[in-house]
Design an enzyme around this catalytic site. Structure first.
Site, PDB file in Angstrom:
ATOM      1  N   GLN A 266       0.807  -1.260  -0.044  1.00 56.24           N
ATOM      2  CA  GLN A 266       0.309   0.063  -0.388  1.00 56.24           C
ATOM      3  C   GLN A 266       0.823   1.668   0.528  1.00 56.24           C
ATOM      4  OE1 GLN A 266      -3.409  -0.538  -0.621  1.00 56.24           O
ATOM      5  NE2 GLN A 266      -1.720  -2.180  -0.927  1.00 56.24           N
ATOM      6  N   HIS A 269       1.325   2.985  -3.042  1.00 55.51           N
ATOM      7  CA  HIS A 269       0.715   4.036  -3.700  1.00 55.51           C
ATOM      8  C   HIS A 269       0.925   5.230  -4.252  1.00 55.51           C
ATOM      9  CE1 HIS A 269      -2.450   1.208  -5.006  1.00 55.51           C
ATOM     10  NE2 HIS A 269      -2.534   0.255  -4.216  1.00 55.51           N
ATOM     11  N   GLU A 334      -9.054   1.171   5.862  1.00 54.60           N
ATOM     12  CA  GLU A 334      -9.263   0.470   4.108  1.00 54.60           C
ATOM     13  C   GLU A 334      -9.499  -0.679   4.230  1.00 54.60           C
ATOM     14  OE1 GLU A 334      -9.096   1.636  -0.544  1.00 54.60           O
ATOM     15  OE2 GLU A 334      -7.485   1.747   1.092  1.00 54.60           O
ATOM     16  N   HIS A 335      -8.144  -1.306   4.655  1.00 54.49           N
ATOM     17  CA  HIS A 335      -7.698  -3.276   4.876  1.00 54.49           C
ATOM     18  C   HIS A 335      -7.001  -3.623   5.912  1.00 54.49           C
ATOM     19  CE1 HIS A 335      -7.414  -1.055  -0.141  1.00 54.49           C
ATOM     20  NE2 HIS A 335      -8.422  -1.666   0.198  1.00 54.49           N
ATOM     21  N   ASP A 368      -7.659  -6.533  -4.089  1.00 51.28           N
ATOM     22  CA  ASP A 368      -7.442  -5.746  -4.995  1.00 51.28           C
ATOM     23  C   ASP A 368      -7.315  -6.390  -6.557  1.00 51.28           C
ATOM     24  OD1 ASP A 368      -6.291  -3.575  -3.051  1.00 51.28           O
ATOM     25  OD2 ASP A 368      -3.928  -3.932  -3.132  1.00 51.28           O
ATOM     26  N   HIS A 427     -53.304  17.931   4.622  1.00 54.36           N
ATOM     27  CA  HIS A 427     -53.251  15.966   4.603  1.00 54.36           C
ATOM     28  C   HIS A 427     -54.537  15.876   5.316  1.00 54.36           C
ATOM     29  CE1 HIS A 427     -49.121  17.728   3.926  1.00 54.36           C
ATOM     30  NE2 HIS A 427     -48.690  17.034   4.459  1.00 54.36           N
TER      31      HIS A 427
END
Length: 440
Positions: A266, A269, A334-335, A368, A427
């Protein structure tokens, strides 16, 4: 190891300043600064007012492409099929395998319409309908991700979306054939080679050549994220994604070299990505730190990984497994890799995570590309309230209500009382009109 220059911070939950240091590491603000916001606003305004002409002008300005019409920035199904034919057989097989697994997983997500009828004949239910048209943004240039094409397009197709429009920038005219091949495999019929905030504006508002969509999905840079935030409400969006994240909980039984590479996966990235390891075994933490120092010089993206680990990475020592789980739920990654002997039992205690990878042999990178579940996941702690991209993101639900005469009378009485309590007499009278008239 010089952890300030070569790797992640070494933290212990027993340190007096632990909470402050962890909060500083986790801090991430995805909102762009005022300068970026103003530039994006100007781009959106230009596209709204001048359509294709503005898109062409900005494509020349930002991607250095001199073109005179949108036709030159349009790739048809034939061109995508050609890209698929021209890649290697190994790549075709990998795309086909990944696409099949992603499709099979998402087929299981499909919600069905439902209804039930009450004793008096009143029917209530829910109708599930796919969106008409979806726009998928795919990064271009150096950040070219065919996996993102599959992950964003296939769930939309499974959901029943009739038309999926893909945009991908091609700076200097450089086209990634694998991305186009992935578009072919995923079932895309047309691709516009445009990017940035101008592509988001074109999808959101439409131009002479780009039809307006109902929702925009897919990752991008700060200008893309800012534009997506700006057009939300005009169209739907998937999320405002921050940098990629991985959190690994290890009980000390996994090869430190494996874990170092998982953290690298990761970190490579970009410099803002975040990689964190939590363990209650101090010797194991030191071993992972040593593996990081040993393996980092062997990596092609060494500088990016080093910057990511040094800036936002951490190896955290905690006192127990229970504390590791509590800390994980606080971070909401996230992961999440559960590299432990009994991952299923631990997973039951995890409340906040985008995706959970269970066991020593389940590397996050499998998710992924080809495991099947979607890799578009909530970041920056948003797993506390958000979920992975899925079929449900490309559908909407309509409530169904059909009253029998008897049901209208019963419900009308309740509605009348509540409406008059709110001083909304129209109403109340609307409900009362369907009620039996009293003979007195």
């Amino acid at each position: 190891m010089n952890n300030k220059l070569r790797g992640p911070a070494l933290l212990s939950s027993r340190d007096d300043d632990f909470d402050a240091r962890l909060d500083a590491l986790l801090a991430w603000e995805s909102v762009s600064d005022k300068g970026v916001q103003q530039r994006v606003d100007d781009i959106i305004a230009a596209v709204r007012s001048r359509g294709d002409a503005a898109v062409l002008e900005m494509t020349h300005r930002f991607d250095r492409l001199e073109v005179s019409s949108m036709t030159e920035l349009t790739l048809d199904a034939k061109r995508l099929a050609e890209a698929y034919k021209n890649i290697s057989e190994q790549q075709r097989e990998a795309l086909a395998t990944a696409a099949q697994r992603i499709r099979e997983y998402h087929e299981r997500q499909k919600p069905e319409s439902w209804s039930y009828t009450e004793a008096d004949g009143t029917m209530l239910g829910q109708k599930v309908t796919p969106l008409d048209r979806v726009g998928v943004y795919v990064p271009g240039g150096k950040a070219a991700y065919p996996s993102s094409v599959l992950m964003n397009v296939i769930p939309a197709r499974v959901a029943g979306v009739a038309e999926v429009v893909m945009v991908v920038p091609t700076p200097d005219g450089v086209v990634n054939e694998l991305v186009l091949a992935a578009a072919h495999v995923a079932g895309i019929d047309c691709v516009f080679t445009i990017g940035g905030a101008q592509a988001i504006a074109a999808l959101a508002y439409g131009t002479e050549s780009v039809l307006r969509v109902d929702k925009i999905v897919g990752p991008g840079n700060i200008y893309v994220a800012t534009a997506k935030r700006a057009v939300f409400g005009q169209v739907g969006i998937d999320m405002i994604a921050g940098p990629s994240e991985i959190l690994v909980i290890s009980d000390g039984g996994t090869d430190p070299d494996w874990l170092a590479m998982d953290l690298f996966s990761q970190a490579e990235h970009d410099e803002d990505a975040q990689s964190i390891l939590i363990t209650w075994d101090s010797a194991h933490r030191d071993a992972v730190a040593a593996s990081i120092e040993k393996l980092l010089p062997t990596m092609e993206r060494e500088a990016i990984i080093e910057a990511s680990l040094s800036g936002r990475g951490a190896l955290i020592l905690v006192s127990s497994e229970e504390e590791a789980i509590a800390l994980t739920n606080r971070i909401a990654p996230e992961h999440l890799e559960l590299s432990v002997e009994h991952p299923a039992a631990m997973a039951e205690q995890v409340r906040h995570a985008g995706a959970i990878f269970m066991g020593r042999y389940t590397a996050e990178v499998l998710g992924d590309y080809c495991a099947g579940p979607n890799h578009v996941l909530p970041t920056s702690g948003t797993a506390r309230f958000a979920s992975p991209l899925g079929v449900y993101d490309f559908q909407k639900r309509s409530s169904l209500i059909q009253c029998s005469p008897e049901g209208a009378a019963v419900l009308g009485q309740t509605a009348s009382v509540l409406a008059r309590g709110e001083s909304l007499t129209a109403h109340a009278r609307s409900a009362e009109n369907r009620m039996p008239k009293s003979n007195s």
